[in-house]
Design a protein around this motif. Sequence first.
Motif, PDB file in Angstrom:
ATOM      1  N   PRO A  87      40.556  49.569  35.547  1.00  0.00           N
ATOM      2  CA  PRO A  87      40.380  48.671  34.395  1.00  0.00           C
ATOM      3  C   PRO A  87      41.533  48.703  33.398  1.00  0.00           C
ATOM      4  N   LEU A 125      44.327  46.122  33.790  1.00  0.00           N
ATOM      5  CA  LEU A 125      43.986  44.705  33.701  1.00  0.00           C
ATOM      6  C   LEU A 125      44.771  44.054  32.563  1.00  0.00           C
ATOM      7  N   SER A 168      43.535  37.873  31.031  1.00  0.00           N
ATOM      8  CA  SER A 168      42.977  37.582  32.360  1.00  0.00           C
ATOM      9  C   SER A 168      41.638  36.877  32.201  1.00  0.00           C
ATOM     10  N   THR A 183      39.121  39.135  36.483  1.00  0.00           N
ATOM     11  CA  THR A 183      38.604  40.475  36.207  1.00  0.00           C
ATOM     12  C   THR A 183      37.641  40.913  37.294  1.00  0.00           C
ATOM     13  N   VAL A 233      35.577  46.224  29.151  1.00  0.00           N
ATOM     14  CA  VAL A 233      36.465  45.063  29.178  1.00  0.00           C
ATOM     15  C   VAL A 233      35.791  43.992  28.339  1.00  0.00           C
ATOM     16  N   VAL A 246      40.058  38.114  28.741  1.00  0.00           N
ATOM     17  CA  VAL A 246      40.107  39.503  28.308  1.00  0.00           C
ATOM     18  C   VAL A 246      40.878  39.622  26.995  1.00  0.00           C
TER      19      VAL A 246
END
Length: 168
Positions: free
Chosen positions: A25, A28, A32, A37, A71, A79
């Motif tokens: 995670p 990431l 995104s 994700t 997240v 995100v």
Amino acid sequence: MTLSLRTAPATLLAAVLLVACAGEPTRLAIGSSREQTLRELGTPTAAYALPGGGERLQYSRAPAGFEVNNVDLDASGHVVSVRQELDERLFDRTIQPNVSRWREADVLRTYGRPFEITQVSSFDGNIWTWRYKWQNSPRLLYIYIDPTGVVRRYHTGDDLMLELLAPV
């Protein structure tokens, strides 16, 4: 479905590889999409609505693991933050004891399901416990939740379980 001795190792290997394929995670990219994700990280262990129409996708490695990654997505599904919550430097800023608005639901939204829930005679309520690592040392986070669901206090301690299980 039954597994033969011949297919069991292959099935176990496939399961391990599937878990290993789940992404990290913290790698990431901010911005995104929700779909990206889920493609990179897989199905979250929990999902929570956030104020303003956002959503939190929670990726917990509990009960045996040491991390809970949140997240956060904005209302458009992108995100905006990724944070590993079980970090001793964050506890004082995150956990709000004796504030009636910081309740059991807030604890779940932040840390996910605990490793264990216990009780002691000196506190009227439940003590939720999570395992985490601090500077490679196994530690425990204890959060005390009273019968009305309000967080009353927290503290940390050493996790001696791994030491007790280690061969001498």
